[in-house]
Design an enzyme around this catalytic site. Structure first.
Site, PDB file in Angstrom:
ATOM      1  N   ARG A   1       0.825  -1.214   0.000  1.00  7.96           N
ATOM      2  CA  ARG A   1       0.000   0.000   0.000  1.00  7.96           C
ATOM      3  C   ARG A   1       0.852   1.255   0.000  1.00  7.96           C
ATOM      4  NH1 ARG A   1      -5.116  -0.873   2.760  1.00  7.96           N
ATOM      5  NH2 ARG A   1      -4.944   1.256   3.511  1.00  7.96           N
ATOM      6  N   THR A   2       1.770   1.325   0.936  1.00  4.70           N
ATOM      7  CA  THR A   2       2.589   2.535   1.047  1.00  4.70           C
ATOM      8  C   THR A   2       3.522   2.663  -0.151  1.00  4.70           C
ATOM      9  OG1 THR A   2       2.479   2.266   3.434  1.00  4.70           O
ATOM     10  CG2 THR A   2       4.121   3.792   2.596  1.00  4.70           C
TER      11      THR A   2
ATOM     12  N   LYS B   1      19.122 -11.166   2.300  1.00  2.00           N
ATOM     13  CA  LYS B   1      20.264 -12.046   2.545  1.00  2.00           C
ATOM     14  C   LYS B   1      21.289 -11.378   3.440  1.00  2.00           C
ATOM     15  CE  LYS B   1      19.580 -14.020  -2.027  1.00  2.00           C
ATOM     16  NZ  LYS B   1      19.474 -13.080  -3.170  1.00  2.00           N
TER      17      LYS B   1
ATOM     18  N   ARG C   1      11.378   2.520   4.004  1.00  2.28           N
ATOM     19  CA  ARG C   1      10.598   1.911   5.077  1.00  2.28           C
ATOM     20  C   ARG C   1      11.480   0.838   5.696  1.00  2.28           C
ATOM     21  NH1 ARG C   1       4.738   0.099   6.589  1.00  2.28           N
ATOM     22  NH2 ARG C   1       4.324   2.073   5.601  1.00  2.28           N
TER      23      ARG C   1
ATOM     24  N   HIS D   1       6.068   7.937  11.012  1.00  9.27           N
ATOM     25  CA  HIS D   1       5.522   7.744   9.679  1.00  9.27           C
ATOM     26  C   HIS D   1       4.948   9.098   9.256  1.00  9.27           C
ATOM     27  CE1 HIS D   1       4.016   5.972   6.169  1.00  9.27           C
ATOM     28  NE2 HIS D   1       3.149   5.102   6.649  1.00  9.27           N
TER      29      HIS D   1
END
Ligand SMILES: [Zn+2]
Lengths: 428, 332
Positions: free
Chosen positions: B55-56, B83, B105, B135
């Site tokens: 969504r973001t 990894k 994010r 946020h």
């Protein structure tokens, strides 16, 4: 063996006197001593203390030689004025057998920068379940008397009780890293206003205090010696003060960083300030200083915790916990305790040498500066002012929270049984 | 505006109002048949997502593309990030690729701050959610939604509004950003949650705290329902989902006790039946879908303001409240 004459140094901060070192012992103390055949060291304006003793050092060898080795760690210790360090057991492999503690002890003796007294793990693999062979470690060449699962808490009350009881047979002591594990899951910093603002997992003071409270009661119940590692909260101080008032055999240490730094520094998000137990509040710092001054906290221990650059050059959550301490400990103590008037130099000698040596039952360290005593000595220039530059450290790592800070005082000379390990601030 | 947007605290009242005004202008562009502006043509914007959030990510992607930026998506899934490649190495790679802005994010609080201040990259850093920290664009789009509905007008802030934020405050970056931004914009904020989900140390925040939802609903202009993860139950933050919903969930009956104009907001994704009932979620008062739409406008505005627009400026297209900024112009 060469003779060394220290001229005009203030022993424990007293009046200037000469000290003659010969054959590894203090031969004479007085005025106008004869320097014939002796190398002379100008002690003018400097303080002479017994060599410092650290109860809590992570030398990282074996296993993490990329962070520190016995050699580099003891060089750092010498630079910091230490003549003996207790090497913590959380190595790879863990120091939970006679073999590992003997290896570390031999390396220390081989390099000769300072005495290395290995600490043995309390439980196999620091797992907290099964007692390690404490007797075998004691009976080994390393002669272990201090046992700790440091890095982890011996949180099982029965295991802790048994360990406390068991080591009585050889006058041992259990040094507890007090951290209730459930209360500190995902903990990243002190729980309080700063953690609330930053959204970092909280490490509440009660997680330390509740374990200390249980442990002092256990130690009292079984009549054993308990040592509390890196006390970090005002509440812990209260519990220890109470335990001591009962006459129980409880001792405690505080780190230099908990005497100076607070959790406000975490707002920078710089992982150099990430440490366990975490930096606390101004209120805690004040309580810790007072407790060290009044003897509730017995001694300063560095919790010197080297980490390679990449383990700190990352985001907070991914960073390793711990900070360097050996090469700045005395300066931080001067700044927080001496320059503030809370301790005089004789008391610094007590808190950084005599008491830790007594807790560890370390012979030949923490002794008075008087004839016949082993010449484990450190000469400090208290007037020195300089900025901490980790690039100059003897340690293999650079994770000092004091980088760029101005700290007072400097170790100019360290002597281990009469042999200079540091001369004019440099490794000899 | 500063070069980075890491925290709602980075914004002054005037900065925040400027973002809202700019977003308002850009929202109008979105209503036109051709939605694309050439503003950030030739600029590279990287979506660096260490945490899954389609969504973001698509909201930022749409915002950047409407401004004609080149968008590179760099996500943890199926890349070197999963990894164990470090944030630093990733940052150095992005720097080598010439990223003008990095939208990050990350599951760790503070990672965007570290990225912005460590010297690893030179471009702007835009925090798209870090751990339980911040946020900021969510708070901005929430404020934008509230202003449109409750205090419309260029240059306006949210003075006089009473906003109630309900739910898992402890683990919520949305709550932290909203408390800061709403108070910067003059709104009064009340947090409502069970005491277990209120952080120790909340006393320094510019808001009130209540454990009683019913006591505050009657005097609230907007209620923001935060997502409450069912896993919190296992960690004993509350006894059962049913009890949580009963005490802190918003159902039709509770909604009816709110003032008629009051909004129901949700940052999504919703946990229907937990913090919000389907009846409330689907009601006309619930702005959840509108918030998604507004999110694109807000993110366009932030990207535009952080990257300073592109040349050439077209005086005719100057945005209200953006004097001194390079202007936007239509793609035509
Ligand atoms: Zn420890």
């Amino acid at each position: 063996m060469t003779k060394t004459l220290i001229r005009g140094a203030r022993i424990l901060g007293g009046q200037p006197q000469d000290v003659l070192i010969e054959d590894g012992v203090v031969a004479e103390v007085g005025s106008g001593l004869d320097a014939v055949g002796a190398r002379t060291v100008d002690g003018d304006g400097q303080i002479l203390l017994p060599g410092l003793v650290d109860l809590h050092t992570h030398l990282r060898e074996p296993g993490r030689e990329d962070a520190e080795t016995v050699r580099t760690g003891t060089m750092a210790a010498a630079r910091g004025g230490f003549t003996a360090v207790h090497a913590m057991a959380n190595t790879f492999p863990v120091a939970d057998t006679a073999g590992v503690v003997e290896q570390v002890w031999r390396l220390g003796a081989e390099y000769g920068w300072c005495d290395v007294q290995p600490v043995g793990a309390v439980t196999v693999g620091l797992e907290g379940r099964q007692l390690a062979e404490l007797g075998a470690m004691h009976d080994s060449a390393a002669g272990v008397r201090v046992f700790s699962d440091d890095g982890k808490c011996v949180d099982d009350a029965v295991i802790m009780r048994r360990a406390l009881e068991y080591v009585k047979a050889f006058d041992g002591i259990v040094a507890q890293h007090a951290q209730e594990p459930r209360l500190t899951e995902h903990a990243q910093m002190n729980e309080g206003t700063v953690s609330a603002a930053l959204g970092l997992g909280g490490w509440p003071a009660v997680a330390e205090e509740s374990v200390i409270a249980r442990d002092v009661l256990l130690a009292a119940h079984v009549g054993s010696r308990l040592h509390v590692c890196h006390v970090s909260t005002a509440g812990s101080v209260e519990i220890i003060r109470w335990a001591k008032s009962k006459g129980w055999a409880v001792t405690a240490e505080v780190t230099p960083h908990h005497l100076l730094l607070t959790d406000e520094l975490v707002r920078s998000w710089d992982p150099v300030y990430k440490v366990n137990p975490p930096l606390r509040t101004e209120y805690d710092v004040t309580a810790l200083r007072e407790a060290l001054a009044d003897g509730t906290i017995d001694c300063v221990a560095t919790d010197h915790a080297p980490h390679p650059h990449e383990d700190k050059d990352c985001e907070w959550g991914a960073a390793a916990m711990g900070m360097l301490g050996l090469e700045t400990a005395l300066s931080v103590v001067q700044r927080t305790m001496v320059d503030s008037g809370l301790l005089d130099w004789a008391q610094v000698a007590d808190r950084m040498s005599a008491r830790p040596a007594a807790i560890g039952r370390l012979a030949g360290h923490g002794r008075p500066v008087s004839p016949g005593e082993p010449a484990n000595l450190v000469l400090v220039d208290p007037a020195y002012r300089g900025q901490v530059n980790p690039a100059d450290f003897a340690s293999r790592s650079r994770n000092s929270p004091y980088a760029g800070r101005a700290l007072p005082g400097r170790v100019t000379h360290t002597f281990l049984r009469g042999v200079a390990t540091v001369m004019d601030g440099k490794l000899a | 505006m500063q070069r980075h947007l890491i925290s709602a605290d980075d914004l002054t009242r005037d900065d925040a109002v400027l973002v809202l005004d700019t977003a308002e202008e850009l929202a109008q562009v979105a209503d036109r048949p051709v939605k694309k502006l050439p503003t950030l043509r030739g600029r590279t914007v990287v979506n660096l997502f260490f945490e899954d959030s389609t969504r973001t990510r698509i909201s930022f992607e749409a915002a950047a593309k409407r401004l004609s930026a080149d968008v590179i998506n760099f996500s943890a899934k199926g890349s070197s990030l999963s990894k164990g490649e470090s944030l630093k190495d990733t940052a150095l790679t992005l720097e080598a690729m010439g990223a003008d802005a990095v939208i990050i994010r990350h599951h760790d609080s503070g990672a965007p701050h570290r990225l912005a201040t460590s010297g690893w990259i030179g471009g702007s850093v835009l925090n798209a959610g870090d751990g339980t920290h911040q946020h900021p664009t969510q708070a901005l789009l929430d404020a934008f939604t509230m202003r449109r509905r409750l205090a419309p007008g260029t240059g306006h802030d949210l003075s006089g509004l009473h906003v109630t934020v309900v739910g898992d405050i402890l683990h919520s970056r949305v709550a932290r950003s909203n408390v800061q931004l709403l108070s910067t914009l003059g709104a009064r904020v009340t947090l409502v949650a069970p005491p277990t989900l209120v952080p120790v140390g909340v006393d320094g925040w510019p808001c009130e705290v209540s454990y009683d939802l019913d006591a505050v609903l009657g005097r609230t202009d907007a209620v923001m329902m935060l997502r409450v993860q069912r896993e919190r139950m296992r960690d004993a933050y509350f006894p059962t989902e049913r009890e949580y919903a009963r005490r802190y969930g918003l159902d039709g009956e509770r909604m009816a006790r709110m003032p008629e104009h009051a909004l129901v907001m949700h940052p999504g994704p919703m946990n229907r039946g937990m913090e919000i009932t389907a009846e409330v979620a689907d009601s006309a008062r619930c702005t959840a879908v509108e918030q998604v739409t507004n999110g694109v406008s807000i993110r366009m505005a932030v990207l535009y303001l952080l990257l300073g627009g592109s040349e050439p400026a077209t005086p005719a297209g100057t945005l209200p409240g953006t004097e001194g900024q390079t202007a936007l112009r239509d793609e035509s």
